[in-house]
Write a protein that holds these residues in place. Structure first.
Motif, PDB file in Angstrom:
ATOM      1  N   GLY A 130       0.955  -1.215  -0.020  1.00 28.59           N
ATOM      2  CA  GLY A 130      -0.149   0.081  -0.097  1.00 28.59           C
ATOM      3  C   GLY A 130       0.965   1.050  -0.093  1.00 28.59           C
ATOM      4  N   GLY A 133       0.990   4.805  -4.545  1.00 29.94           N
ATOM      5  CA  GLY A 133       0.305   5.650  -5.444  1.00 29.94           C
ATOM      6  C   GLY A 133      -0.325   4.719  -6.428  1.00 29.94           C
ATOM      7  N   MET A 291       6.514   8.333  -7.744  1.00 34.07           N
ATOM      8  CA  MET A 291       7.262   9.105  -6.895  1.00 34.07           C
ATOM      9  C   MET A 291       8.646   8.981  -7.334  1.00 34.07           C
ATOM     10  SD  MET A 291       5.356   8.331  -3.533  1.00 34.07           S
ATOM     11  CE  MET A 291       3.664   8.130  -3.378  1.00 34.07           C
ATOM     12  N   ILE A 326       6.570   8.745 -12.909  1.00 33.73           N
ATOM     13  CA  ILE A 326       5.496   9.785 -12.662  1.00 33.73           C
ATOM     14  C   ILE A 326       6.455  10.458 -11.321  1.00 33.73           C
ATOM     15  CG2 ILE A 326       3.429  10.518 -11.577  1.00 33.73           C
ATOM     16  CD1 ILE A 326       3.087   8.890 -14.197  1.00 33.73           C
ATOM     17  N   SER A 336      -5.344  15.545  -5.993  1.00 35.05           N
ATOM     18  CA  SER A 336      -6.063  14.110  -5.570  1.00 35.05           C
ATOM     19  C   SER A 336      -7.025  14.408  -4.327  1.00 35.05           C
ATOM     20  CB  SER A 336      -5.033  12.954  -5.175  1.00 35.05           C
ATOM     21  OG  SER A 336      -4.276  12.812  -6.437  1.00 35.05           O
TER      22      SER A 336
HETATM   23  P1  ADP Z   1      -2.226   3.434  -2.740  1.00 39.26           P
HETATM   24  O1  ADP Z   1      -3.550   3.219  -3.693  1.00 39.26           O
HETATM   25  O2  ADP Z   1      -0.965   2.819  -3.079  1.00 39.26           O
HETATM   26  O3  ADP Z   1      -2.558   3.109  -1.366  1.00 39.26           O
HETATM   27  P2  ADP Z   1      -2.396   6.594  -3.138  1.00 39.26           P
HETATM   28  O4  ADP Z   1      -2.815   6.575  -4.675  1.00 39.26           O
HETATM   29  O5  ADP Z   1      -3.578   6.530  -2.351  1.00 39.26           O
HETATM   30  O6  ADP Z   1      -1.729   5.023  -2.993  1.00 39.26           O
HETATM   31  O7  ADP Z   1      -1.462   7.537  -2.773  1.00 39.26           O
HETATM   32  C1  ADP Z   1      -1.070   7.437  -1.364  1.00 39.26           C
HETATM   33  C2  ADP Z   1      -0.547   9.083  -1.119  1.00 39.26           C
HETATM   34  O8  ADP Z   1       0.411   9.666  -1.971  1.00 39.26           O
HETATM   35  C3  ADP Z   1      -1.809  10.058  -1.437  1.00 39.26           C
HETATM   36  O9  ADP Z   1      -1.746  10.922  -0.473  1.00 39.26           O
HETATM   37  C4  ADP Z   1      -1.363  10.644  -2.856  1.00 39.26           C
HETATM   38  O10 ADP Z   1      -1.863  11.669  -3.109  1.00 39.26           O
HETATM   39  C5  ADP Z   1       0.161  10.489  -2.793  1.00 39.26           C
HETATM   40  N1  ADP Z   1       0.593  10.420  -4.113  1.00 39.26           N
HETATM   41  C6  ADP Z   1       0.751   9.496  -4.791  1.00 39.26           C
HETATM   42  N2  ADP Z   1       1.408   9.630  -6.142  1.00 39.26           N
HETATM   43  C7  ADP Z   1       1.961  10.668  -5.902  1.00 39.26           C
HETATM   44  C8  ADP Z   1       2.680  11.617  -6.674  1.00 39.26           C
HETATM   45  N3  ADP Z   1       3.228  11.031  -7.870  1.00 39.26           N
HETATM   46  N4  ADP Z   1       3.127  12.680  -6.212  1.00 39.26           N
HETATM   47  C9  ADP Z   1       2.678  13.338  -5.043  1.00 39.26           C
HETATM   48  N5  ADP Z   1       1.967  12.593  -4.113  1.00 39.26           N
HETATM   49  C10 ADP Z   1       1.645  11.137  -4.577  1.00 39.26           C
END
Ligand code: ADP
Length: 382
Positions: A130, A133, A291, A326, A336
């Protein structure tokens, strides 16, 4: 409050003692009863049957639905017959020769798992763990595919932590069709959307037992009026446990996208994700490095804080496509959280361009796998 869902489920199960299977067994103890999900007074129940026996089970289905509807507190009840085959790993299982039942047998090999009428390709977006992203990638990928002219749906199968309501800014409950049997997906940004988060209150504690996970996901696939869609993007539960493996086995996935961060530990998990899909012969459409590098929101400068490039190297090692990087960028997170994914809110930004690049790679990989495996005619059991 905490065990309302538990109580209702037990009540529902005990009610099914009065319903008999064609063999005369109480449905409450029959192994065919594959899942009971109770959300806010709505009951979803699936009975897993041999497709050849579907007709004999129809009466059981109807009786179960009537019995559940009579339980005090039940707002609606949906009972479905499902035929979820376990995939035999080495060779395709021979097609059952019987042509009766509601399905149409064409004598062709059985489809690999649950298919959704009206949906051309189902793709899974998965991660080994988890927080990498996966959900953010899923919605932006779905939107970038939409911008390529495809009709796209997004199914939030991350039932442990549904995030599509937050990411899409959509919160209302879906309506059902006039006969009450099928949910109509919600829509935003031109995407069809479904999430368990639309069905339960945000603070409702949900305790999922193994088989219920698949049951809930299969209902969100089959009891939702999807389509017609070119692509249904499925935001998978994170990890590579039994629930994920069952999903990979039982859904007719065209392919899987693996999201990872460049860190060593995340890469080990990503490798597990790739291995899991390969084990059940689901094509890997590619790996995304999320990231990947940090872009400073103030000066625009770039820092490779996690040692960027790890996922690309790992994808090369595993012999699977690398779909792109990304950046880690404040705007992606802020947008988001505001329910406005970056591909919608800032479509000309370099971050949106990064998702578009990934989407092009996904589409190309999807075209490769779908042209190389012509789908067998589908068996649909109502
Ligand atoms: P997962 O589904 O893998 O648990 P999420 O998509 O919910 O992850 O992302 C976890 C956190 O990281 C969220 O707060 C999201 O906004 C942030 N996040 C995801 N990708 C990026 C990115 N490329 N840059 C900045 N923040 C990101």
């Amino acid at each position: 409050m905490s065990n309302t869902a538990e109580l209702s489920e037990d009540l529902v199960r005990s009610t099914l003692a009065s319903v008999r299977t064609p063999e005369g067994v109480a449905l409450s103890v029959s192994p065919a009863l594959s899942g009971v999900v109770v959300t806010a007074g709505k009951v979803y129940l699936s009975i897993n049957v041999d497709p050849a026996q579907a007709r004999a089970w129809e009466g059981v289905r109807a009786a179960a639905e009537d019995a559940v509807k009579a339980v005090p507190g039940v707002v609606s009840a949906l009972v479905t017959l499902t035929a979820e085959r376990k995939m035999a790993p080495p060779a395709p299982a021979p097609q059952a020769a019987h042509g009766h039942g509601h399905g149409h047998s064409h004598g062709a090999p059985a489809p690999r798992g649950i298919s959704v009428p009206g949906v051309a390709s189902i793709i899974a977006v998965a991660s080994g763990k988890g927080g990498v992203g996966k959900s953010t990638t899923s919605i932006n990928l779905a939107l970038a595919l939409r911008d390529m002219g495809l009709k796209v749906g997004l199914l939030d199968a991350d039932i442990y932590g549904p995030s599509v309501p937050r990411l899409s800014g959509v919160a209302q409950k879906p309506e059902t069709t006039a006969d009450g049997r099928t949910m109509i997906p919600l829509e935003n940004f031109g995407l069809q959307l479904m999430s368990i988060g639309f069905l339960v209150e945000e603070d409702t504690p949900m305790i999922w037992r193994g088989p219920m996970v698949m049951s809930a996901i299969s209902q969100m696939l089959k009891e939702v009026k999807w389509g017609p869609l070119d692509v249904l993007v499925v935001d998978m539960p994170p990890g590579t446990g039994d629930a994920q493996l069952t999903m990979a086995q039982q859904v007719n996935l065209a392919g899987a996208v693996i999201v990872s961060t460049p860190q060593d530990l995340a890469l080990i998990d990503a490798r597990r994700g790739v291995a899991m899909f390969e084990k059940v012969n689901i094509p890997i459409l590619g790996v995304v490095e999320n990231m990947s590098h940090f872009i400073c929101p103030h000066c625009g400068g770039r820092s490779d804080i996690f040692g960027h490039g790890g996922a690309h190297a790992e994808a090369d090692k595993m012999g699977v496509p690398f779909l792109g990087e990304i950046p880690l960028h404040m705007r992606i997170r802020e947008m988001s959280d505001a329910g406005l994914p970056i591909v919608v809110s800032d479509p000309e930004s370099p971050q949106a361009a990064a998702y578009r690049h990934v989407a092009q790679g996904v589409k190309a990989a999807l075209d490769r796998v779908t042209s190389s495996s012509k789908q067998a005619p589908r068996i649909v059991i109502e």
